[in-house]
Design a protein around this motif. Structure first.
Motif, short mmCIF file in Angstrom:
data_model
loop_
_atom_site.label_atom_id
_atom_site.label_comp_id
_atom_site.label_asym_id
_atom_site.label_seq_id
_atom_site.Cartn_x
_atom_site.Cartn_y
_atom_site.Cartn_z
N ARG A 1 0.84 -1.21 0.00
CA ARG A 1 0.00 0.00 0.00
C ARG A 1 0.87 1.26 0.00
N ARG A 2 1.94 1.25 0.78
CA ARG A 2 2.87 2.40 0.81
C ARG A 2 3.49 2.62 -0.57
N THR A 3 3.85 1.54 -1.24
CA THR A 3 4.48 1.65 -2.56
C THR A 3 3.52 2.25 -3.58
N THR A 4 2.27 1.81 -3.56
CA THR A 4 1.31 2.29 -4.55
C THR A 4 0.79 3.70 -4.25
N SER A 5 0.71 4.05 -2.96
CA SER A 5 0.13 5.34 -2.59
C SER A 5 1.17 6.43 -2.36
N GLY A 6 2.39 6.03 -2.02
CA GLY A 6 3.42 7.00 -1.68
C GLY A 6 3.23 7.60 -0.30
N LYS A 7 2.28 7.09 0.47
CA LYS A 7 1.99 7.61 1.80
C LYS A 7 2.65 6.75 2.87
N ARG A 8 2.88 7.32 4.04
CA ARG A 8 3.36 6.54 5.17
C ARG A 8 2.23 5.64 5.67
N VAL A 9 2.60 4.47 6.10
CA VAL A 9 1.62 3.52 6.63
C VAL A 9 2.13 3.03 7.99
N TYR A 10 1.19 2.56 8.84
CA TYR A 10 1.52 2.30 10.24
C TYR A 10 0.91 0.98 10.70
N PHE A 11 1.66 0.28 11.54
CA PHE A 11 1.20 -0.97 12.11
C PHE A 11 1.35 -0.90 13.63
N ILE A 12 0.22 -1.02 14.34
CA ILE A 12 0.21 -1.00 15.81
C ILE A 12 -0.09 -2.41 16.29
N HIS A 13 0.91 -3.04 16.90
CA HIS A 13 0.80 -4.43 17.35
C HIS A 13 0.46 -4.48 18.83
N VAL B 1 7.27 0.13 6.68
CA VAL B 1 6.09 0.39 7.51
C VAL B 1 6.56 0.91 8.88
N THR B 2 5.91 1.92 9.40
CA THR B 2 6.21 2.42 10.74
C THR B 2 5.45 1.57 11.75
N SER B 3 6.18 0.99 12.71
CA SER B 3 5.55 0.04 13.62
C SER B 3 5.64 0.48 15.08
N PHE B 4 4.69 -0.01 15.87
CA PHE B 4 4.63 0.23 17.31
C PHE B 4 4.22 -1.07 18.00
N ASN B 5 4.80 -1.33 19.16
CA ASN B 5 4.44 -2.49 19.99
C ASN B 5 3.79 -2.00 21.27
N VAL B 6 2.47 -2.10 21.37
CA VAL B 6 1.77 -1.78 22.61
C VAL B 6 1.78 -3.05 23.47
N VAL B 7 2.46 -3.00 24.60
CA VAL B 7 2.63 -4.19 25.44
C VAL B 7 1.52 -4.17 26.50
N VAL B 8 0.57 -5.08 26.34
CA VAL B 8 -0.69 -5.05 27.10
C VAL B 8 -0.55 -5.88 28.37
N PRO B 9 -0.94 -5.34 29.53
CA PRO B 9 -0.90 -6.09 30.80
C PRO B 9 -2.20 -6.84 31.03
N ASN B 10 -2.42 -7.29 32.26
CA ASN B 10 -3.71 -7.83 32.64
C ASN B 10 -4.74 -6.71 32.53
N VAL B 11 -5.80 -6.96 31.80
CA VAL B 11 -6.81 -5.94 31.55
C VAL B 11 -8.12 -6.37 32.22
N TYR B 12 -8.82 -5.41 32.78
CA TYR B 12 -10.07 -5.71 33.49
C TYR B 12 -11.10 -4.64 33.17
N GLY B 13 -12.33 -4.87 33.59
CA GLY B 13 -13.41 -3.91 33.35
C GLY B 13 -14.27 -4.34 32.18
N ARG B 14 -15.48 -3.82 32.13
CA ARG B 14 -16.42 -4.15 31.05
C ARG B 14 -16.03 -3.41 29.78
N GLY B 15 -15.85 -4.15 28.71
CA GLY B 15 -15.54 -3.55 27.43
C GLY B 15 -16.75 -2.90 26.79
N LYS B 16 -16.49 -2.10 25.77
CA LYS B 16 -17.56 -1.35 25.11
C LYS B 16 -17.90 -1.89 23.72
#
Length: 357
Positions: free
Chosen positions: A101-113, A166-181
């Motif tokens: 997608r970055r190659t065809t569009s010329g735009k920056r693209v992002y991946f949040i893991h 691709v510009t990447s980010f690693n969100v390191v998730v802990p124990n999560v609690y609470g009612r989701g939306k």
């Protein structure tokens, strides 16, 4: 921005992915600059999300061609991967599609893991002790190698993204609690499993070691994803790639005290014989009761880990929930599980065999 960015959320019927979507849809400022796309696994999930103001896509993330087509046809600029933290095939397919997608569009693209904090505990084989998310985490993970499926995925995110531009980010998730939306799964994984196992056994158990792992309320977690997306949409230069680890830790979870609060809540409802805690007779027994993989149950149940979130705070992340509020939420968590937890998660199905007789 002069154009509309397209955001694809995987795991959109899940606890985290669904809550991210709900949060984004509630924000007029974000919707004004972004169009949301959601990936689900079944027609039933697609129907549940179809009433929302987003584009619902149903395909298998394991299908390279389907992923590539979805990213290109919908002009996806940002992928928030909340479907699975350990399946490297999904990571590969999504990042390669973004690279094209970055190659065809010329735009920056992002991946949040979305990764997990348990990986960085001594019980999971982490030998380096106290850790900030501004430390050289990638290099240390590289030294340990990719034998652990989640570590393998973390390394792949950085390496494959660099390879594909691709510009990447690693969100390191802990124990999560609470009612989701979200529209589908509204509770997390570990705490509901502990509650359900207690009801089946008629007794609440704890591990022989009192773990104090990182924890975060679901509302605070999705706020961090929102901040990251805001920074991306504003073209801000924030830590990414090898430096793009973000510990989403708001506070610690004192497991023994929390399980005591769970026991009190279940006993008051007549769901367990008494409010006293027992020690699991073995890790194998705990794994079987919780229906989790035996090879990881020790880290899940007893880990503490010395983690310090720096990158999220620098972006302006200010969690609302704290340890006191977490302990006080135990009765509400029981109520949510009794009301909502009817959908089994398949998070462990692909990479590990669940505990059996």
């Amino acid at each position: 921005m002069s154009h509309i960015s397209n955001i694809l959320v995987t795991g959109a019927a899940g606890y985290i992915g669904g809550s991210i979507l709900a949060d984004f849809l509630s924000r007029p400022d974000l919707i004004a600059t972004a169009k949301l796309h959601a990936v689900v696994r079944s027609e039933e999930q697609a129907q549940a999300l179809s009433k929302l103001s987003l584009n619902v896509l149903s395909f298998k993330l394991e299908d390279e061609a389907a992923v590539a087509a979805a990213v290109e046809q919908n002009k996806i600029d940002i992928v928030i991967h909340a479907a699975n933290s350990s399946d490297d095939l999904l990571v590969t397919n999504l990042i390669q599609a973004l690279g094209r997608r970055r190659t065809t569009s010329g735009k920056r693209v992002y991946f949040i893991h979305s990764s997990v904090t348990t990986l960085f505990s001594e019980e999971a084989g982490w030998p380096y002790g106290m850790l900030k998310d501004t430390d050289s985490i990638y290099e240390r993970e590289k030294e340990l190698g990719g034998s652990h499926p989640i570590r393998k995925a973390n390394l792949l995110v950085v390496d494959k993204a660099q390879e594909c531009g691709v510009t990447s980010f690693n969100v390191v998730v802990p124990n999560v609690y609470g009612r989701g939306k979200g529209e589908w799964r509204k509770v997390s994984i570990l705490i509901p499993a502990l509650i359900q196992a207690s009801i089946r056994l008629g007794k609440v158990h704890k591990f022989d070691v009192d773990g104090h792992p990182p924890a975060t309320h679901i509302s605070d977690l999705v706020a961090l994803y929102g901040i990251l997306v805001d920074k991306i949409l504003q073209n801000e230069d924030i830590p990414s790639g090898k430096n793009g680890y973000y510990f989403a830790m708001a506070h610690r979870a004192p497991w023994w005290a929390y399980m005591q609060a769970i026991a009190k809540s279940l006993h008051a409802r007549g769901l367990v014989a008494d409010a006293e805690l027992e020690i699991w007779p073995s890790d194998e027994a705990a794994a079987k009761a919780l229906q989790f993989p035996a090879q990881f149950i020790r880290a899940m149940g007893t880990a503490s880990g010395g983690l310090e979130p720096v990158n999220p705070r620098r972006l302006g992340w200010q969690p609302v929930w704290n340890e006191k509020a977490f302990l006080e939420s135990a009765d509400g968590e029981v109520e949510d599980v009794l009301e909502l937890d009817t959908i089994r998660t398949g998070i462990f199905d692909k990479v590990m065999r669940p505990a059996t007789d």
